[in-house]
Enzyme design. Structure first.
Site, short mmCIF file in Angstrom:
data_model
loop_
_atom_site.label_atom_id
_atom_site.label_comp_id
_atom_site.label_asym_id
_atom_site.label_seq_id
_atom_site.Cartn_x
_atom_site.Cartn_y
_atom_site.Cartn_z
N SER A 69 0.89 -1.11 -0.22
CA SER A 69 0.09 0.14 0.01
C SER A 69 0.72 1.17 0.22
O SER A 69 0.18 2.41 -0.05
CB SER A 69 -0.90 -0.11 1.32
N GLY A 324 3.08 -0.80 3.80
CA GLY A 324 2.28 -1.74 3.07
C GLY A 324 2.57 -3.04 3.29
O GLY A 324 3.81 -3.28 3.74
#
Length: 380
Positions: A69, A324
């Protein structure tokens, strides 16, 4: 021009302490990790552990990695560039651009800004794609079976969006807290394509990645990572024992929400340019740093801006960036608010914690070791 070495917040890089902190994370249970810390003109890079448990091949600081992410900051920057050029209005209803994907009242109420800061209230589509994950964030109600079943599945982004939009909403648009939802960022990718006539991955590559001069950052074209990289080991909270290699995986389930491949050096370069106003305008950057309260994927309340969020220790300076996670890979990139110090770190194990008798996750030595690494990297 300020010399970073005289900045009142400046603490010199301590290579020995950084190397020791990295090694402690490895000893705590992560097979391999690598990082880069920048402080003005000074740079430290380090690596500890192995990239391949079977062969013992060591990790090195220049390896490519799935950054999960952290991709969201790139996608948000591409949208903010279109805001800068007047082609997108942050507070326009998304249904004006995407009436087929967000029809009716939601499309008239959810704004572009709400997509970027996760305050749209739209549900997360992932549990509908991976049925064995439907119990999240309650770990004991989940299983890892879907990960293997869909290792090579090629998903259509429109179908993923439809799953998220059709699912029961988490909250009304704009209500606090919102929900961190990958549905929002697949819609942003569709918005980029609808406005520019160019596929989102191509547009982000041309206008964000190439603009920043990143030579080792790319969207995957298949399930493999091109170039030197680590294997990526997924534990799924101890349900996969020993952890399984998921470095070969079709990332179409994430697209411009979480599929980028990069290096720690490229990530630091990107965030340095972003905070310097070289990727989006200073006005757009100020918008990116306006936060709302949302619920994270782990079920915890956090403050979230437009594609990035603040990180700070009590009484200390604020850093901006993003974390992420994908199957087997973890990444964190952050930069001090004044741009003077930054960290990018990548590790090749995910979800190492195990459920305890009360249903929550048991503390794990990796968590404390990572916290110590972050503290040493950010604050010295």
């Amino acid at each position: 021009m300020n010399d970073e070495r005289t900045h009142p917040l400046h603490v010199p890089l301590n290579s020995a302490a950084l190397n020791a902190a990295l090694e402690n994370v490895h000893r705590a249970g992560v097979p391999g990790l690598f990082a880069e810390v920048r402080d003005g003109e000074h740079t430290w890079r380090g690596a500890a552990g192995v990239a391949d448990l079977a062969t013992g091949r060591p990790v090195t600081a220049d390896l490519k990695h799935r950054i999960g992410s952290v991709t969201k900051t790139f996608t948000a920057a591409a949208v903010l560039q279109l805001v800068d050029s007047g082609r997108i209005d942050l507070d326009a209803p998304v249904g004006h651009h995407l009436p087929d994907l967000v029809p009716g009242l939601p499309g008239d109420t959810i704004t572009v800004r709400m997509l970027i800061n996760h305050s749209s209230g739209l549900a997360e589509y992932l549990p509908y794609v991976y049925p064995s994950l439907k119990g999240m964030p309650v770990v004991t109600a989940t299983g890892p079976e879907s990960l293997e079943e869909h290792r090579f599945t090629r998903f259509d982004p429109t179908e993923l969006i439809e799953l998220g939009v059709a699912a029961p909403a988490f909250s009304p648009p704009g209500a606090a807290p919102g929900l961190y939802s990958n549905t929002n960022y697949l819609l942003m990718a569709a918005l980029i394509e609808r406005v520019t006539g160019t596929p989102a991955e191509q547009h982000i590559t041309q206008h964000v990645i190439e603009r920043a001069g990143l030579r080792h950052t790319e969207f995957p074209t298949g399930p493999h990572i091109d170039g030197p990289h680590s294997r990526l080991y997924e534990s799924w909270f101890g349900m996969i024992d020993p952890p399984r290699d998921f470095s070969v995986f079709d990332m179409s389930y994430a697209g411009p929400s979480a599929s980028l491949i990069s290096t720690v050096a490229d990530l630091n370069r990107f965030y340095a340019q972003l905070m310097a106003g070289d990727i989006v305008s200073p006005a757009a950057l100020a918008q990116m740093q306006q936060t709302v309260r949302i619920i994270s994927q782990e079920g915890k309340p956090i403050d979230y801006g437009l594609g990035m969020y603040p990180m700070r220790a009590p009484g200390r300076e604020t850093f901006w960036g993003h974390g992420g996670t994908v199957w087997g890979a973890g990444t964190l990139a952050m930069i001090r608010a004044d741009g003077g110090r930054q960290l990018a770190v990548a590790f090749n194990l995910q979800r190492w914690q195990r459920p305890g008798p009360s249903g929550g996750l048991e503390p794990h030595p990796v968590d404390d070791a990572l916290a110590a690494l972050y503290d040493q990297a950010m604050y010295g």
